[in-house]
Design an enzyme around this catalytic site. Structure first.
Site, short mmCIF file in Angstrom:
data_model
loop_
_atom_site.label_atom_id
_atom_site.label_comp_id
_atom_site.label_asym_id
_atom_site.label_seq_id
_atom_site.Cartn_x
_atom_site.Cartn_y
_atom_site.Cartn_z
N TYR A 53 0.81 -1.11 0.11
CA TYR A 53 0.02 -0.17 0.08
C TYR A 53 0.77 1.17 0.07
CZ TYR A 53 -4.08 -3.01 1.04
OH TYR A 53 -5.29 -3.84 1.05
N PRO A 218 -16.73 -3.32 0.42
CA PRO A 218 -18.12 -3.63 1.02
C PRO A 218 -19.19 -2.93 0.27
CG PRO A 218 -16.87 -2.42 2.63
CD PRO A 218 -15.87 -2.91 1.78
N LEU A 219 -18.65 -1.75 -0.25
CA LEU A 219 -19.50 -0.80 -1.18
C LEU A 219 -19.19 -1.16 -2.63
CD1 LEU A 219 -19.38 2.53 0.75
CD2 LEU A 219 -20.78 0.41 1.21
N GLY A 221 -16.70 -0.51 -4.70
CA GLY A 221 -15.98 0.58 -5.34
C GLY A 221 -17.07 1.70 -5.41
N GLY A 222 -17.94 1.84 -4.20
CA GLY A 222 -18.66 2.90 -4.36
C GLY A 222 -20.14 2.89 -4.92
N LEU A 223 -20.28 1.71 -5.54
CA LEU A 223 -21.30 1.20 -6.46
C LEU A 223 -22.52 1.10 -5.37
CD1 LEU A 223 -22.49 0.50 -9.23
CD2 LEU A 223 -22.30 -1.61 -8.57
N GLY A 226 -24.84 4.58 -2.87
CA GLY A 226 -25.47 5.85 -3.31
C GLY A 226 -25.13 6.68 -4.59
#
Length: 331
Positions: A53, A218-219, A221-223, A226
């Protein structure tokens, strides 16, 4: 914060895991330290990172940021369950790795642990994770290297990341035959409402062998955060994986249905996506990678969010899982 055991171990960790991949590339050191302080104040005690990272020419930078935070004192290191990863090429992007400077040979594991400890400014790593499978290194060699590091006090537990179910089984069966180490205690995998293939074999294998499941992205990539609503309101536009998905009319309609369902129930999409993972069998806690303190606050609300049966059924209807193995692909 709510806590649970990490797999079959006696280690107690929070139901949210602080992901640090943004520290360095997107969040500067001062803001990264502020986020870690806020996470610790909120009771998050499980921090996840990786030796690569920082990315590009700055691989290792994220571990260094965390190490500088530990160096501030105040029992920061003692309160944190620290997880990092080994596998990747530490050379700058575009450069070839020097032989034995990547993957999971005993030589690279030894070298990589010492380098991570130096950057992290600590004398031990609580959960040392294999970032990927190494098809060229037998688990007998890997476990021999792990046994030495545990005896030296440099690592305490070992986890996997991005392992298929059969490799989880193989790794732990070989660990059992050898004796010594207790084997893998966690698996970090891609798992969310939109990407549920892990339910077929990875998660069942983890449950059978007593590994805690730590979902990353968990989202998605933002999808699942919202993204369409934000577009309409003139906020941040989708990028990367989310933008690629929304370019497909069928997928966009699916995400719109998801956002409409949550709007009907008065629930924020990102918080619902995290809360859903917390209902899933075998899940220890999802990795959240906030870029700002506000994003951390939103993630924390998900721990207390209770999703009703009607809402859970609606989510399953929009994002049906693959079904169990082998029924999902056989009669």
């Amino acid at each position: 914060m709510k806590y649970t055991q990490l797999g079959r171990t006696g280690l107690k960790v929070g139901r949210l895991v602080l992901g640090t991949m943004n520290f360095g590339p997107q969040t500067d050191e001062a803001d990264s330290h502020a986020i870690m302080d806020a996470a610790l104040d909120a009771g998050i005690n499980f921090f996840d990172t990786a030796n690569v990272y920082g990315w590009g020419e700055n691989k290792g930078r994220t571990e260094s940021i965390i190490g500088n935070w530990f160096a501030k004192g105040g029992d920061r290191r003692d309160k944190v369950v620290l997880a990092t990863k080994v596998y990747g090429n530490m050379a700058a992007d575009g450069e070839s790795a020097w032989p034995n400077h990547d993957k999971l040979s005993a030589l690279n594991i030894r070298r990589a642990v010492d380098a991570s400890l130096k950057r992290l400014q600590t004398d031990h790593i609580d959960v040392y994770q294999f970032h990927h499978i190494d098809r060229n290194t037998p688990f007998e060699e890997i476990w021999q290297a792990v046994d030495v590091l545990i005896q030296q006090g440099k690592i305490l537990y070992v986890g996997s990341s991005n392992f298929p179910g059969y490799k989880i089984a193989q790794a732990n069966e070989i660990a059992t035959r050898r004796g010594g180490t207790i084997g893998l205690v966690s698996e970090q995998c891609l798992y969310n409402l939109s990407e549920r293939r892990a339910e077929m074999e990875v998660i069942p294998a983890a449950q059978d062998y007593g590994l805690g499941v730590i979902p990353w992205s968990p989202l998605h990539g933002g999808l699942l955060g919202g993204v369409i609503k934000k577009e309409v309101q003139g906020g941040r536009r989708a990028s990367g994986r989310a933008a690629d998905t929304l370019a497909d009319p069928t997928a966009r309609a699916q995400i719109q249905a998801y956002e409409d369902l949550l709007d009907k129930h008065g629930v924020e999409p990102g918080e619902a996506a995290l809360a859903w993972l917390l209902t899933r069998p075998g899940v220890t806690g999802p990795i959240v990678g906030p870029r700002t303190p506000e994003q951390l606050e939103s993630a924390l609300r998900a721990v207390e969010l209770e999703l009703g049966e009607e809402l859970l059924a609606g989510l399953d209807e929009i994002f049906p899982g693959p079904g169990p193995s082998p029924e999902a692909f056989a009669w």
